[in-house]
Write a protein that holds these residues in place. Sequence first.
Motif: not given
Length: 638
Positions: A36, A79-80, A84-85, A87, A150, A152-153, A226
């Motif tokens: 990123s 990051l949340e 991104y939960y 990482p 990060p 997978t979002p 996810q």
Amino acid sequence: MPAALLRLSFAACCLLTAMPALAITVTRIEVKVAGSDDQVLVDNVRSALALNEETGKDISARRLNYLLREAEAETREALEPFGYYSPTITIRRSDRSAAEIPDARDVDPDDGAHAANSDSPAAGNGNGNATNRRGVSSDRTLTVSIHVDPGTPVRIRGFSLGLTGEAERDASVQSALSAFVPRQGDVLDHTLYDASKARVSRALATHGYFDANLPAHRIEVTRADQAADLDLRWTSGKRFALGEVTFTQAPNRIIRDTLLRKLVDWDQGDAYDEAELEKLRRSLVKLDYFGLVEVLPQPEQAGDDKIVPVQVNLTPAPRSIYTTGLSYGTLSGAGVRMGVERRYLNTRGHKALAQVDYASKRKTATLQYRLPAFAWLDGWYTASLQAADEQTDFLDNRRLEFVASRSGQFNEHLYLIASMHVLRERWSYFNLTMQVPVYQYASFAFPELRAEYVDVDNKLEPRRGAGGTLLLRGGTGIGNASANFVQVHASAQWFHGFDADSRLLVRGELGHTFTKALFGLPPSLRFYAGGDNSVRGYGWREIGPRIRNGMGQTYALGAQNVVTASVEYERYVKGPWGAAVFIDSGSAFDGKQPDMRTGVGMGLRWKSPVGPVRIDIAHGLNQPDSPITLHLNIGADL
């Protein structure tokens, strides 16, 4: 001996106590996010770290290990909002020597100092790893690196968005709902979610749905899948209405309330719309009677009828404005300008202005009287009288002009002026062959229509948008029916910003006079080109038909047509300072074929406290009178 040994032991204890604890200095924190290049994400992680506050300071090993342990949790939380939960976070310490300080496993867990290690998962989290290397250099400096994968979002799986109540039929609210993001399949970006939610709530409030609420507002994240399920529903309730306006002027009442009420563009009971309140505020500000204008809706005072009273608080501005200034023109010479304006003469809101511009070769005196005009369009009835005297090396000109006008704001971008002019002018061109001046006289009465259009992001320093004027006037000479004319003149400017520090300016001008007796028109009704805001690189009125006098000098006569164009690029390089390059071209001409003259140059730009300052140096490419010209402008581009 026992006493001596006791004294020695006591001294040793005191010495050990006085020794400073080993201190460490974190010199730099590096944050890298794999895959990123989103600087916003990196900045959000960096700003969340408590370790930032300790950078450059001496801290203990236990304090450092505690901050590193917290850094893992802080990074995860930062990051949340971007979806991104899960990482993977790796924290490393780069040392400068082989000596070590204790790491997290050597610290007593009871003192609260911890650091996540490569051989153990982060406490309380099974979705990622946080690691660091053992050892801190004995020279007490180190760099902390935080590397983030990060993962997978989280994406929106279930999406339920709704609204019930009267706002279901409100186009503005429905538009905000339609623009809601994120939607099904999108990454769960909390920043976008919060902004969209606020946009809908704002649309409800601006249209008077003050009883609106959110009976359902839930985001449920399933880390294993996810995925996230979003459920968001508003109940708008009944739309409120606009009520009576109360004006409060303090400390003194300077304008009649009956006059101010003419600016209120709604009837009691009309549907509430904040745009109407903003329109009233702008109208009050433009009057220039008041230094402070507050328009405050009071929905909390609405009764069962849902009618919102409006309170307007007004603080009068100073009654008189005094102006002084210095001026200099190549032809007019040095001068001084003085003026006084009365913002309000009486409670009916009348205004008056007197101004004198006195230079060695050009003088003007102006008187103006204005009355507020609120029927149909907000504006003014104006009567003005101006006397001018110009005595240059080639022209002896005197002019007296009376103007009566009605102006009005047609809409947000368009301002209109209709006026009637009565002009009396006398002029003569100097020539050594003339023993005495031969004067020409002209008297005209003519109507004039003027439209001014402005649609830019910032009127003082526009970076996007356009503006322009269109003028139409015409009439017949008093006592000389053959000297009739119709004149059309248009000008336009376009602005385009490339980035925060640069922009492109394009402007153009076009004018034509329909007449068979051009030289029966006084100089003030002819077209000229050259100089500031025209074609730089040439003197004021240098371009166009010219005549040579007995001293070998040439001077402008004025022309039937004018056309000019300019392209300019500006770039600011250091704070308020910048530079520009430009090319101008144009001509004032009779007949159908313009004799185009072109000038090029560069300039200095300064965003001063009193407005933009532009200093340009230009060179004409088509036999200018002077090889180099200097141009100075202060004020807005429009």
